[in-house]
Design a protein around this motif. Structure first.
Motif, PDB file in Angstrom:
ATOM      1  N   ARG A   1     -15.503 -53.021   5.332  1.00 14.59           N
ATOM      2  CA  ARG A   1     -16.794 -52.343   5.198  1.00 14.59           C
ATOM      3  C   ARG A   1     -16.819 -51.319   4.064  1.00 14.59           C
ATOM      4  N   LYS A   2     -15.677 -50.788   3.722  1.00 21.64           N
ATOM      5  CA  LYS A   2     -15.637 -49.700   2.741  1.00 21.64           C
ATOM      6  C   LYS A   2     -15.077 -50.185   1.410  1.00 21.64           C
ATOM      7  N   THR A   3     -15.894 -50.094   0.363  1.00 18.31           N
ATOM      8  CA  THR A   3     -15.469 -50.487  -0.975  1.00 18.31           C
ATOM      9  C   THR A   3     -15.754 -49.398  -2.006  1.00 18.31           C
ATOM     10  N   GLN A   4     -16.162 -48.225  -1.533  1.00 17.68           N
ATOM     11  CA  GLN A   4     -16.413 -47.079  -2.408  1.00 17.68           C
ATOM     12  C   GLN A   4     -15.938 -45.802  -1.738  1.00 17.68           C
ATOM     13  N   THR A   5     -15.598 -44.818  -2.558  1.00 18.61           N
ATOM     14  CA  THR A   5     -15.347 -43.471  -2.050  1.00 18.61           C
ATOM     15  C   THR A   5     -15.842 -42.466  -3.069  1.00 18.61           C
ATOM     16  N   ARG A   6     -16.350 -41.345  -2.584  1.00 15.24           N
ATOM     17  CA  ARG A   6     -16.825 -40.265  -3.436  1.00 15.24           C
ATOM     18  C   ARG A   6     -15.977 -39.030  -3.219  1.00 15.24           C
ATOM     19  N   ARG A   7     -15.522 -38.431  -4.311  1.00 17.52           N
ATOM     20  CA  ARG A   7     -14.692 -37.235  -4.254  1.00 17.52           C
ATOM     21  C   ARG A   7     -15.285 -36.178  -5.188  1.00 17.52           C
ATOM     22  N   VAL A   8     -15.378 -34.947  -4.693  1.00 18.48           N
ATOM     23  CA  VAL A   8     -15.959 -33.858  -5.475  1.00 18.48           C
ATOM     24  C   VAL A   8     -15.135 -33.610  -6.730  1.00 18.48           C
ATOM     25  N   CYS A   9     -15.802 -33.511  -7.866  1.00 20.12           N
ATOM     26  CA  CYS A   9     -15.123 -33.181  -9.117  1.00 20.12           C
ATOM     27  C   CYS A   9     -14.692 -31.713  -9.087  1.00 20.12           C
ATOM     28  N   LYS A  10     -13.483 -31.455  -9.470  1.00 21.12           N
ATOM     29  CA  LYS A  10     -13.025 -30.063  -9.555  1.00 21.12           C
ATOM     30  C   LYS A  10     -13.682 -29.348 -10.731  1.00 21.12           C
ATOM     31  N   ASP A  11     -14.000 -30.107 -11.759  1.00 19.15           N
ATOM     32  CA  ASP A  11     -14.590 -29.541 -12.976  1.00 19.15           C
ATOM     33  C   ASP A  11     -16.120 -29.645 -12.913  1.00 19.15           C
ATOM     34  N   GLN A  12     -16.736 -28.799 -12.088  1.00 15.94           N
ATOM     35  CA  GLN A  12     -18.200 -28.829 -11.950  1.00 15.94           C
ATOM     36  C   GLN A  12     -18.903 -28.277 -13.193  1.00 15.94           C
ATOM     37  N   HIS A  13     -18.268 -27.345 -13.898  1.00 18.22           N
ATOM     38  CA  HIS A  13     -18.785 -26.768 -15.140  1.00 18.22           C
ATOM     39  C   HIS A  13     -20.184 -26.149 -14.957  1.00 18.22           C
ATOM     40  N   LEU A  14     -20.942 -26.142 -16.018  1.00 15.98           N
ATOM     41  CA  LEU A  14     -22.258 -25.522 -15.992  1.00 15.98           C
ATOM     42  C   LEU A  14     -23.312 -26.535 -15.547  1.00 15.98           C
TER      43      LEU A  14
ATOM     44  N   GLN B   1     -26.271 -36.655  -4.472  1.00 14.81           N
ATOM     45  CA  GLN B   1     -27.522 -37.144  -3.908  1.00 14.81           C
ATOM     46  C   GLN B   1     -28.113 -38.326  -4.685  1.00 14.81           C
ATOM     47  N   ALA B   2     -27.439 -38.762  -5.743  1.00 11.96           N
ATOM     48  CA  ALA B   2     -27.895 -39.938  -6.491  1.00 11.96           C
ATOM     49  C   ALA B   2     -27.497 -41.237  -5.792  1.00 11.96           C
ATOM     50  N   ILE B   3     -26.756 -41.148  -4.716  1.00  7.34           N
ATOM     51  CA  ILE B   3     -26.290 -42.338  -4.016  1.00  7.34           C
ATOM     52  C   ILE B   3     -27.466 -43.172  -3.506  1.00  7.34           C
ATOM     53  N   SER B   4     -27.354 -44.478  -3.643  1.00  3.10           N
ATOM     54  CA  SER B   4     -28.386 -45.398  -3.176  1.00  3.10           C
ATOM     55  C   SER B   4     -28.096 -45.832  -1.743  1.00  3.10           C
ATOM     56  N   GLU B   5     -29.048 -46.535  -1.132  1.00  2.00           N
ATOM     57  CA  GLU B   5     -28.813 -47.055   0.216  1.00  2.00           C
ATOM     58  C   GLU B   5     -27.671 -48.069   0.215  1.00  2.00           C
ATOM     59  N   ALA B   6     -27.641 -48.931  -0.810  1.00  2.48           N
ATOM     60  CA  ALA B   6     -26.581 -49.943  -0.884  1.00  2.48           C
ATOM     61  C   ALA B   6     -25.212 -49.281  -1.017  1.00  2.48           C
ATOM     62  N   ASP B   7     -25.127 -48.226  -1.823  1.00  2.00           N
ATOM     63  CA  ASP B   7     -23.856 -47.525  -1.993  1.00  2.00           C
ATOM     64  C   ASP B   7     -23.485 -46.744  -0.742  1.00  2.00           C
ATOM     65  N   SER B   8     -24.480 -46.236  -0.027  1.00  2.00           N
ATOM     66  CA  SER B   8     -24.201 -45.565   1.242  1.00  2.00           C
ATOM     67  C   SER B   8     -23.518 -46.529   2.210  1.00  2.00           C
ATOM     68  N   ILE B   9     -24.025 -47.739   2.267  1.00  2.00           N
ATOM     69  CA  ILE B   9     -23.439 -48.764   3.141  1.00  2.00           C
ATOM     70  C   ILE B   9     -22.023 -49.099   2.683  1.00  2.00           C
ATOM     71  N   ALA B  10     -21.808 -49.159   1.362  1.00  2.00           N
ATOM     72  CA  ALA B  10     -20.490 -49.477   0.807  1.00  2.00           C
ATOM     73  C   ALA B  10     -19.467 -48.380   1.071  1.00  2.00           C
TER      74      ALA B  10
ATOM     75  N   TRP C   1     -26.267 -41.661  15.400  1.00  2.00           N
ATOM     76  CA  TRP C   1     -26.932 -42.781  14.746  1.00  2.00           C
ATOM     77  C   TRP C   1     -28.136 -42.289  13.956  1.00  2.00           C
ATOM     78  N   PHE C   2     -28.450 -42.985  12.849  1.00  2.00           N
ATOM     79  CA  PHE C   2     -29.623 -42.680  12.036  1.00  2.00           C
ATOM     80  C   PHE C   2     -30.307 -43.986  11.656  1.00  2.00           C
ATOM     81  N   ALA C   3     -31.607 -43.909  11.443  1.00  2.00           N
ATOM     82  CA  ALA C   3     -32.354 -45.089  11.028  1.00  2.00           C
ATOM     83  C   ALA C   3     -32.055 -45.455   9.579  1.00  2.00           C
ATOM     84  N   SER C   4     -31.702 -44.449   8.770  1.00  2.00           N
ATOM     85  CA  SER C   4     -31.489 -44.638   7.343  1.00  2.00           C
ATOM     86  C   SER C   4     -30.006 -44.578   6.971  1.00  2.00           C
ATOM     87  N   PRO C   5     -29.507 -45.499   6.137  1.00  2.00           N
ATOM     88  CA  PRO C   5     -28.130 -45.404   5.650  1.00  2.00           C
ATOM     89  C   PRO C   5     -27.859 -44.099   4.910  1.00  2.00           C
TER      90      PRO C   5
END
Length: 212
Positions: free
Chosen positions: A20-33, A143-152, A170-174
């Protein structure tokens, strides 16, 4: 090609094993300006073609409880093995290497109980059972994540909708389910902060240990 470690929680390990999982998101340490996009060159998770070996919570026979993963590897090599190894149990799903091997390492032939809990951060390469190939890396706002990427990201689906892990609502939306998952890992308010994240896409290429 490089091999790099990456840590996953038990629910995410199960999601990878289930496909079910083919993506992961990790916070960038270099957030900058504000408005400055972090560089892909600084990604600690490699680039397409590199491999990631998964660190997860684990246990070994109680007879080895006093030894670190490094010391187990050293003793294994000293004993004449070509590579480090010992019976291993994985917390995410209880899978083990061969039960026969567990009996041989136990304090008594009929005792195969696992030893102490070992945190994922202490898992050495030799104990990892999951290897991933990086297929894509990019940087974007959370917050740019799409519904398809949320599922991934490994969401669970049922008649009641979507959720990020068995202990989450549970939520109605991915998207809502992924937000719940994100905040369960990164804390309240972490979604609203909308940080830059590194999106790592991958495919599982092997399983190095299986339940007996």
């Amino acid at each position: 090609m490089r091999e790099l470690p990456i840590l996953f929680s038990a629910p995410m390990v199960r999601a990878i094993l289930d496909g079910r999982k083919t993506q992961t998101r990790r916070v960038c340490k270099d957030q900058h300006l504000p408005g400055h996009k972090p560089s892909l060159l600084e990604c600690p998770y490699g680039k397409p073609g590199d491999r990631l070996w998964v660190r997860e919570a684990w246990r070994v026979p109680v007879s080895l409880d006093d030894l670190s993963g490094k010391r187990i590897a050293e003793k294994c090599l000293q004993a004449g093995y070509r590579s480090p190894w010992c019976p291993t149990q994985y917390e995410a799903d209880g899978a083990r290497t061969s039960e026969k091997d567990w009996r041989e390492f136990g304090p008594h032939p009929s005792t195969t109980a696992p030893g102490r809990y070992r945190h994922a951060r202490f898992m050495p390469r030799w104990a990892s059972r999951i290897t991933l190939e990086v297929t894509g890396v990019r940087v974007e706002r959370l917050q740019a994540i799409s519904e398809a990427d949320s599922i991934a990201e490994g969401l669970l689906r049922d008649r009641e909708g979507w959720r990020g892990a068995p202990d989450l609502p549970w939520f109605a939306s991915p998207l809502a389910a992924y937000r719940s998952l994100w905040e369960s890992i990164n804390g309240d308010g972490s979604w609203d902060a909308n940080p830059w994240v590194r999106v790592v896409e991958f495919r599982r290429i092997e399983q190095e240990a299986k339940a007996a």
